[in-house]
Design a protein around this motif. Sequence first.
Motif, PDB file in Angstrom:
ATOM      1  N   PHE A 227     -76.070 -15.783 147.804  1.00  0.00           N
ATOM      2  CA  PHE A 227     -75.578 -14.814 148.780  1.00  0.00           C
ATOM      3  C   PHE A 227     -76.639 -14.472 149.815  1.00  0.00           C
ATOM      4  CE2 PHE A 227     -73.185 -14.229 144.967  1.00  0.00           C
ATOM      5  CZ  PHE A 227     -71.921 -13.847 145.372  1.00  0.00           C
TER       6      PHE A 227
ATOM      7  N   ASN B 212     -77.087 -11.425 150.938  1.00  0.00           N
ATOM      8  CA  ASN B 212     -77.726 -10.178 150.499  1.00  0.00           C
ATOM      9  C   ASN B 212     -78.237 -10.265 149.062  1.00  0.00           C
ATOM     10  OD1 ASN B 212     -75.045 -10.444 149.919  1.00  0.00           O
ATOM     11  ND2 ASN B 212     -74.636  -8.263 149.867  1.00  0.00           N
TER      12      ASN B 212
ATOM     13  N   VAL C 295     -77.998 -10.173 145.913  1.00  0.00           N
ATOM     14  CA  VAL C 295     -77.113  -9.817 144.801  1.00  0.00           C
ATOM     15  C   VAL C 295     -77.614 -10.260 143.435  1.00  0.00           C
ATOM     16  CG1 VAL C 295     -74.675  -9.547 144.228  1.00  0.00           C
ATOM     17  CG2 VAL C 295     -75.272 -10.359 146.464  1.00  0.00           C
ATOM     18  N   LEU C 296     -78.909 -10.073 143.178  1.00  0.00           N
ATOM     19  CA  LEU C 296     -79.360 -10.237 141.793  1.00  0.00           C
ATOM     20  C   LEU C 296     -78.824  -9.053 141.002  1.00  0.00           C
ATOM     21  CD1 LEU C 296     -83.062 -11.292 142.311  1.00  0.00           C
ATOM     22  CD2 LEU C 296     -81.298 -12.656 141.221  1.00  0.00           C
ATOM     23  N   PHE C 297     -78.564  -9.259 139.705  1.00  0.00           N
ATOM     24  CA  PHE C 297     -78.087  -8.140 138.893  1.00  0.00           C
ATOM     25  C   PHE C 297     -79.247  -7.170 138.697  1.00  0.00           C
ATOM     26  CE2 PHE C 297     -75.609 -11.848 137.075  1.00  0.00           C
ATOM     27  CZ  PHE C 297     -74.562 -11.678 137.953  1.00  0.00           C
ATOM     28  N   PRO C 298     -79.141  -5.955 139.238  1.00  0.00           N
ATOM     29  CA  PRO C 298     -80.316  -5.073 139.252  1.00  0.00           C
ATOM     30  C   PRO C 298     -80.717  -4.572 137.872  1.00  0.00           C
ATOM     31  CG  PRO C 298     -78.395  -3.961 140.167  1.00  0.00           C
ATOM     32  CD  PRO C 298     -77.988  -5.364 139.935  1.00  0.00           C
ATOM     33  N   HIS C 299     -79.774  -4.588 136.924  1.00  0.00           N
ATOM     34  CA  HIS C 299     -80.093  -4.032 135.607  1.00  0.00           C
ATOM     35  C   HIS C 299     -80.633  -5.093 134.655  1.00  0.00           C
ATOM     36  CE1 HIS C 299     -76.181  -5.840 135.355  1.00  0.00           C
ATOM     37  NE2 HIS C 299     -76.146  -5.682 134.053  1.00  0.00           N
TER      38      HIS C 299
ATOM     39  N   LYS D 132     -83.253 -12.746 132.558  1.00  0.00           N
ATOM     40  CA  LYS D 132     -81.840 -12.576 132.207  1.00  0.00           C
ATOM     41  C   LYS D 132     -80.937 -13.021 133.364  1.00  0.00           C
ATOM     42  CE  LYS D 132     -81.386 -10.645 128.079  1.00  0.00           C
ATOM     43  NZ  LYS D 132     -81.318  -9.219 127.769  1.00  0.00           N
TER      44      LYS D 132
ATOM     45  N   TYR E 127     -78.345 -16.200 133.130  1.00  0.00           N
ATOM     46  CA  TYR E 127     -77.027 -15.573 133.006  1.00  0.00           C
ATOM     47  C   TYR E 127     -75.925 -16.600 132.771  1.00  0.00           C
ATOM     48  CZ  TYR E 127     -73.057 -12.536 133.874  1.00  0.00           C
ATOM     49  OH  TYR E 127     -71.893 -11.837 133.730  1.00  0.00           O
ATOM     50  N   SER E 128     -75.980 -17.678 133.564  1.00  0.00           N
ATOM     51  CA  SER E 128     -74.900 -18.657 133.464  1.00  0.00           C
ATOM     52  C   SER E 128     -74.832 -19.335 132.094  1.00  0.00           C
ATOM     53  CB  SER E 128     -75.031 -19.683 134.584  1.00  0.00           C
ATOM     54  OG  SER E 128     -74.095 -20.685 134.404  1.00  0.00           O
TER      55      SER E 128
ATOM     56  N   TRP F 155     -75.940 -18.248 129.390  1.00  0.00           N
ATOM     57  CA  TRP F 155     -75.655 -17.208 128.389  1.00  0.00           C
ATOM     58  C   TRP F 155     -74.163 -16.896 128.321  1.00  0.00           C
ATOM     59  CZ3 TRP F 155     -75.084 -11.547 129.438  1.00  0.00           C
ATOM     60  CH2 TRP F 155     -75.022 -10.810 128.270  1.00  0.00           C
TER      61      TRP F 155
ATOM     62  N   ARG G 284     -80.804 -18.654 139.525  1.00  0.00           N
ATOM     63  CA  ARG G 284     -79.574 -18.305 138.823  1.00  0.00           C
ATOM     64  C   ARG G 284     -78.445 -19.270 139.170  1.00  0.00           C
ATOM     65  NH1 ARG G 284     -77.099 -12.605 140.230  1.00  0.00           N
ATOM     66  NH2 ARG G 284     -76.595 -13.692 142.157  1.00  0.00           N
TER      67      ARG G 284
END
Lengths: 364, 574
Positions: A81, A83, A85-89, A94, A98-99, A101, A146
């Motif tokens: 993206f 912007n 858009v990494l998962f901030p949490h 991780k 992610y994929s 997992w 990612r």
Amino acid sequence: MPLVELRRVTKRFGPIVAVEDVDLRVDDGEYVTVLGPSGCGKTTLIKMIAGIWAPTEGEVLVDGRDVVPVLLEDRDLGYVFQNIVLFPHLSVWKNATYSPWVRGLGEEEVSSIGKEVLRLVDLLDQSRFFPRELSGGAQQKAALARALANRAQLLILDEPLSALDSRVRLELRYQLRALVKDLGLTAIHVTHDQEEALSVADRVVVMRKGRIVEEGSPRELYRSPAHIFTSNFVGENNFLEGSIAKRADEWALVALRNQQYLWVPDGRHSVGRAVVLAWRPEYLDLRKGYSPNGLPGTVEGERFLGSELRYIVRLATEERVSVDVPLTHERFKVGEDTTVEFDYEKMLIYPRPYEGLEEALKLE
Amino acid sequence: MREGQGDTRNRRLSQRLLAFLSRRPIIATWYGAVLLYFFLLVLLPTLFVLSFVFTGWQAIQGLLSARPEVLGTIGSAILLSYQTAIIVTLVDLVFGLPLAWFLVRRAFRGKSLLNTLIDSPLAVPTAGLGFSVALFWGVTPFLDFKPFGSLGLVSSGLLILILLHFTTTFPYMVRSLSAILKEIDIDYEIAARASGASKLTATRTVTLPLFRSGIATGATLVLAKALSDTGGVVTALTTIGKFGVNTADCRAEGELNGTALIAAWKTLSDVAGCQSSEFTAGLALVAILMIVSALALLVVVKILTMRARIPMKRIFPTWEKRLSRGIAPRIRDGATFFFLIFLVLIPSFFLIGFLLVGSPEPIEWNTLYRSIYFSFMIAGVATAIDLALGIPMAIFIVRGGMRRLGRAMDVLVNVPYIVPSAALGISLSLFFTQQRLVPVPSLFFIVTLAHVAFTFPFVVRNVTGALEGLDPAMEETARSLGARPLQSFRRVTFPIIKASILAGAIMAFTRSVGETGATLAVAGREAIITAPVYIVNLILEEQNFYAAALATTVLISVSATAMLLMRYITRRAR
Ligand SMILES: Nc1ncnc2c1ncn2[C@@H]1O[C@H](COP(=O)(O)OP(=O)(O)O)[C@@H](O)[C@H]1O
Ligand SMILES: [Mg+2]
């Protein structure tokens, strides 16, 4: 067989036509950039390829298969993206794993994929950080990792470098291309930056107002853009308007404004036809005194570009042109009379657009 | 010519006034006054009852030795309150999440209609809701006929309270969830799904963890509302025959929760034959326990939602995929709308149907009009005070320049909202009968102060929210162009946050109009009869259900008109 093919694809949002009647083929292993001003429908186009939105009309084929009914999660592609858009949490690790997992792969496999993709983007030693702790460039690299962890053949990049500082942007640009080529992936890379588009792509697709204007290799597009919009959007151009007054073999005498005339090489346009002549600033030269293949003018301004000087000259036709000359070139003062010389070999000639020159060059 | 001069003179005068009011000491004094009011007349009275542990320890001991069974009564009442509140919160979450998703993430026709429907139970005062829900679900021993369409199933107090609080709380849950879901970029979900996560997996592992604050806000609101309600509880329990005040034995009877117990004991304490000092101690004890446990529960909720690890380590790709498509999501959406329609909307408005089938009974129109007049008077005065104090308070919290104190106030402002309003009423009346600091002109004054205490947070919350979202650079630009602080507020900040101020005012006003607990706790059932108190009286004393339904309907129409009017003004203001 092309990897991705769009056939007569249109996307409407209510009354807005975001993408109109687009045909596009992307071959296996190709690096394609989609270049266009913002709001022209680039994001909409690739979102349809990714399956985030379904086209209103037309077909999207991947590997020859119609994929419109296939859900996003089953499409098998990497998406990056603008912007970030990494998962901030989640930590960088991780995020990168992610994929594998969520696909339920075994722990060892997940970890080996994570190491592999983070090594590719050179972030292995920062894998314990959280996204907000990274610089912008590192964040986008993590987002790329990612997407790569998806192990997909197709990588879709929506203005991946636009959010970054200009220096980082230049560095990442070449890393990105090298990575895609090394892994043998196919990339569709959207950007509004013509320099970026030309420098990374095998092929550039130029879009405007939801339609594809033309496509070609970076070299072709820069040297001989078929459409007058491209000639100004990809690199800059100076334009002179006129009409063919006389013909002789492969030459034509063009009547410009204010009774100025210029002989130019052209075998295509008949007498009386309205035309636009175009030269890039580096194909023009300035000299003192008369020149047979030049036009008189007055220097109106001077700009320092670093490696070159740019003179802004008002021609006798009342049209303004930019002339780029090396720093070692003989100097002119503002207000001084001069002659602009044209390099005929590098000239482009277009029939005058029916909607007018200004309208044809407008970004939106 | 002369008019023009007058104009200039006026403008110059108002500029001088603004300049004067903008001076540092004046602003500091103003902030000081607001803080003083808050501590002295909101926070202190709210928590005053806690001091009863020290000052009234002997009275409490006396009560417990004279009537040892009281402790059990209080214990089971508070237990019932918490059972209800927790179950309601969990169920509201289960159905609120899909509904919020549906509202925020899908484009469809009639979205604003659906929004209005979801909000509509808020137009019914809870005293009317309790009665309406109980008529729909419950057995009705005082009615000699079964109203057409009523189910007549429920006779358990716990169950009827749960069913009641679905209607009082679900709108709040959906509202706060969707407000925060709107702020979460949909690209997170897309990124997750592009990585191969099914919808369910993406929601579970990405959106929900980002959504914690929304869940905490929603859960807090619902818990506070469910613990606090009195009017609905009393009318619902009365309608199914589970609330009684035995004035002969001086005993409360039935299946009472905490607030119902307060209402019952408050009534008994006014009865001539009963020992009012015992009830004072008992009421204080219930209020103390409810206030302390409510504050504790909210801390627990905060910790739970912040600490809980929602993205569990395990992933079940095939199962989650299967649940994400086909029939499963449709069942989920179907169940959600079933809940909305059959457990929230129909029970909320069932009493209007009752008007059509019930046999007409006389109603004292004069008393009804007077009660509505009282309600609107109190709500109007309270809202005006809320605005006068709440806006400066919000500015102080966000822009006051005292970070520590600002942050502390940000938390403290919520205390009167979280404390069950009946307990708050007990505390307030105790404060005003015992303290000598502030002269007390009338009961009306105390009731209004009580209403200020629990509606004040709405204004502050809304305005701080808007101010935090506002770029201070805008005001600074105005200041750099020569505007005084107060001028820049009036010209730059105020027009932008006007909508939030109005939203806060509407919430405060409607909450005040619909509230029963605090009014009852301060004034009893006879002294100040607001509309909800009148409805409670009709049901409790006369079992005049028809008149109660009629009064509620009138009140709904008046409030709905007021709300529509305000909404119209808000839209105009934008
Ligand atoms: N979800 C949407 N709803 C309505 N209009 C949209 C939506 N997404 C994009 N558009 C419109 O479609 C056009 C193309 O947008 P986009 O594809 O984002 O352009 P680009 O990526 O080239 O900047 C714009 O006019 C935009 O306003
Ligand atoms: Mg875009």
